[in-house]
Design an enzyme around this catalytic site. Structure first.
Site, PDB file in Angstrom:
ATOM      1  N   CYS A 156      23.535   1.261  -1.438  1.00 12.62           N
ATOM      2  CA  CYS A 156      23.415  -0.032  -1.550  1.00 12.62           C
ATOM      3  C   CYS A 156      24.179  -0.858  -0.446  1.00 12.62           C
ATOM      4  CB  CYS A 156      23.742  -0.493  -2.918  1.00 12.62           C
ATOM      5  SG  CYS A 156      23.680  -2.439  -3.113  1.00 12.62           S
ATOM      6  N   CYS A 206      27.083  -2.618  -2.333  1.00 18.39           N
ATOM      7  CA  CYS A 206      28.011  -1.876  -3.008  1.00 18.39           C
ATOM      8  C   CYS A 206      28.913  -1.079  -2.133  1.00 18.39           C
ATOM      9  CB  CYS A 206      27.184  -0.764  -3.804  1.00 18.39           C
ATOM     10  SG  CYS A 206      26.661  -1.075  -5.376  1.00 18.39           S
ATOM     11  N   ASP A 218      28.036 -14.724   4.834  1.00 22.07           N
ATOM     12  CA  ASP A 218      26.892 -14.238   5.300  1.00 22.07           C
ATOM     13  C   ASP A 218      26.738 -13.900   6.901  1.00 22.07           C
ATOM     14  OD1 ASP A 218      23.709 -14.297   3.829  1.00 22.07           O
ATOM     15  OD2 ASP A 218      23.782 -14.154   6.111  1.00 22.07           O
ATOM     16  N   HIS A 221      26.627  -2.957 -10.107  1.00 23.17           N
ATOM     17  CA  HIS A 221      25.271  -2.916  -9.308  1.00 23.17           C
ATOM     18  C   HIS A 221      24.281  -3.468 -10.234  1.00 23.17           C
ATOM     19  CE1 HIS A 221      22.166  -1.961  -6.517  1.00 23.17           C
ATOM     20  NE2 HIS A 221      21.714  -1.715  -7.452  1.00 23.17           N
ATOM     21  N   ASN A 274      17.576 -15.222  -4.451  1.00 18.56           N
ATOM     22  CA  ASN A 274      16.226 -14.657  -4.080  1.00 18.56           C
ATOM     23  C   ASN A 274      15.947 -13.809  -5.146  1.00 18.56           C
ATOM     24  OD1 ASN A 274      15.882 -16.675  -2.116  1.00 18.56           O
ATOM     25  ND2 ASN A 274      17.005 -15.543  -0.443  1.00 18.56           N
ATOM     26  N   THR A 309      16.212  -9.407   0.421  1.00 17.53           N
ATOM     27  CA  THR A 309      16.337  -8.415   1.373  1.00 17.53           C
ATOM     28  C   THR A 309      17.322  -7.275   0.945  1.00 17.53           C
ATOM     29  OG1 THR A 309      17.931  -9.598   2.749  1.00 17.53           O
ATOM     30  CG2 THR A 309      15.325  -9.784   3.130  1.00 17.53           C
ATOM     31  N   HIS A 318      22.756 -11.202  -5.872  1.00 17.31           N
ATOM     32  CA  HIS A 318      23.623 -12.068  -5.270  1.00 17.31           C
ATOM     33  C   HIS A 318      23.346 -13.577  -5.199  1.00 17.31           C
ATOM     34  CE1 HIS A 318      20.950 -10.618  -2.190  1.00 17.31           C
ATOM     35  NE2 HIS A 318      20.996 -11.769  -1.810  1.00 17.31           N
ATOM     36  N   HIS A 361      23.782 -16.975  -3.066  1.00 16.68           N
ATOM     37  CA  HIS A 361      24.109 -17.820  -1.793  1.00 16.68           C
ATOM     38  C   HIS A 361      24.793 -19.074  -2.167  1.00 16.68           C
ATOM     39  CE1 HIS A 361      21.376 -15.414   0.737  1.00 16.68           C
ATOM     40  NE2 HIS A 361      20.644 -15.104  -0.192  1.00 16.68           N
TER      41      HIS A 361
HETATM   42  P1  5GP Z   1      18.563 -12.282   0.483  1.00 20.35           P
HETATM   43  O1  5GP Z   1      17.599 -12.307   1.701  1.00 20.35           O
HETATM   44  O2  5GP Z   1      18.492 -10.611  -0.121  1.00 20.35           O
HETATM   45  O3  5GP Z   1      18.473 -13.292  -0.421  1.00 20.35           O
HETATM   46  O4  5GP Z   1      20.065 -12.102   1.093  1.00 20.35           O
HETATM   47  C1  5GP Z   1      20.621 -11.200   1.884  1.00 20.35           C
HETATM   48  C2  5GP Z   1      21.520 -11.723   2.965  1.00 20.35           C
HETATM   49  O5  5GP Z   1      22.595 -10.875   3.275  1.00 20.35           O
HETATM   50  C3  5GP Z   1      20.977 -12.466   4.076  1.00 20.35           C
HETATM   51  O6  5GP Z   1      21.373 -13.776   4.213  1.00 20.35           O
HETATM   52  C4  5GP Z   1      21.727 -11.845   5.128  1.00 20.35           C
HETATM   53  O7  5GP Z   1      21.886 -12.432   6.189  1.00 20.35           O
HETATM   54  C5  5GP Z   1      23.001 -11.168   4.383  1.00 20.35           C
HETATM   55  N1  5GP Z   1      23.232  -9.768   5.029  1.00 20.35           N
HETATM   56  C6  5GP Z   1      22.681  -8.699   5.223  1.00 20.35           C
HETATM   57  N2  5GP Z   1      23.252  -7.795   5.620  1.00 20.35           N
HETATM   58  C7  5GP Z   1      24.522  -8.206   5.781  1.00 20.35           C
HETATM   59  C8  5GP Z   1      25.809  -7.469   6.017  1.00 20.35           C
HETATM   60  O8  5GP Z   1      25.940  -6.404   6.697  1.00 20.35           O
HETATM   61  N3  5GP Z   1      26.838  -8.097   5.991  1.00 20.35           N
HETATM   62  C9  5GP Z   1      26.943  -9.747   5.613  1.00 20.35           C
HETATM   63  N4  5GP Z   1      28.134 -10.396   5.450  1.00 20.35           N
HETATM   64  N5  5GP Z   1      25.595 -10.193   5.198  1.00 20.35           N
HETATM   65  C10 5GP Z   1      24.652  -9.431   5.350  1.00 20.35           C
HETATM   66 ZN    ZN Z   2      25.144  -2.184  -5.095  1.00 18.99          ZN
END
Ligand code: 5GP
Ligand code: ZN
Length: 114
Positions: free
Chosen positions: A5, A8, A31, A47, A87, A95, A100, A102
């Site tokens: 993950c 994690c 982010d 997790h 999300n 993704t 989490h 935002h």
């Molecule tokens: P989701 O689309 O799952 O709601 O949000 C995932 C977020 O994680 C996205 O906004 C993406 O830009 C962020 N993200 C993905 N990989 C990384 C990373 O390696 N480091 C950081 N700081 N953010 C990440």
């Molecule tokens: Zn995790």
């Protein structure tokens, strides 16, 4: 900790991140692809894959996240408000499969949700 993950591994320090807050239960970092002047991800250290997996057993992690969100928003100077987004699942645009929230701030958002 779930070894495969991404979040994690960020919490564990295996992958670098721009940390803004940490306590016993929560880790928060900027982010990598910000969608607003302030864009911070707040994650429970436990997790849990997504909001759909919240139960009576683990829901305290959501309260811990929101306690942290209020502190982080204050520290970031988001006096006139901010948006908190979760999300969930593929239709929700999730993704990274570690729960989490935002924090989006530093701008005035549209009245519309999408
Ligand atoms: P989701 O689309 O799952 O709601 O949000 C995932 C977020 O994680 C996205 O906004 C993406 O830009 C962020 N993200 C993905 N990989 C990384 C990373 O390696 N480091 C950081 N700081 N953010 C990440
Ligand atoms: Zn995790």
């Amino acid at each position: 900790m779930k070894d495969d993950c991404l979040f994690c591994r960020i919490i564990a320090g295996d992958i670098p991140s721009s940390k803004v807050y940490e306590d016993e239960h929560v880790y928060a970092f900027r982010d990598i692809n910000p969608q607003a002047p302030v864009h911070i991800l707040v994650v429970p250290k436990q997790h849990v894959s997504c909001a759909d997996e919240i139960t009576g057993e683990n829901s305290i992690c959501v309260a811990h996240c929101f306690e942290a969100i209020a502190k982080i928003a204050g520290a970031e100077g988001l006096k006139s408000g901010y948006r908190v987004v979760n999300n969930c699942g593929s239709d929700g645009g999730q993704t990274v499969m570690h729960l989490h929230f935002h924090i989006l701030g530093g701008m005035k958002f549209s009245d519309k949700m999408i």
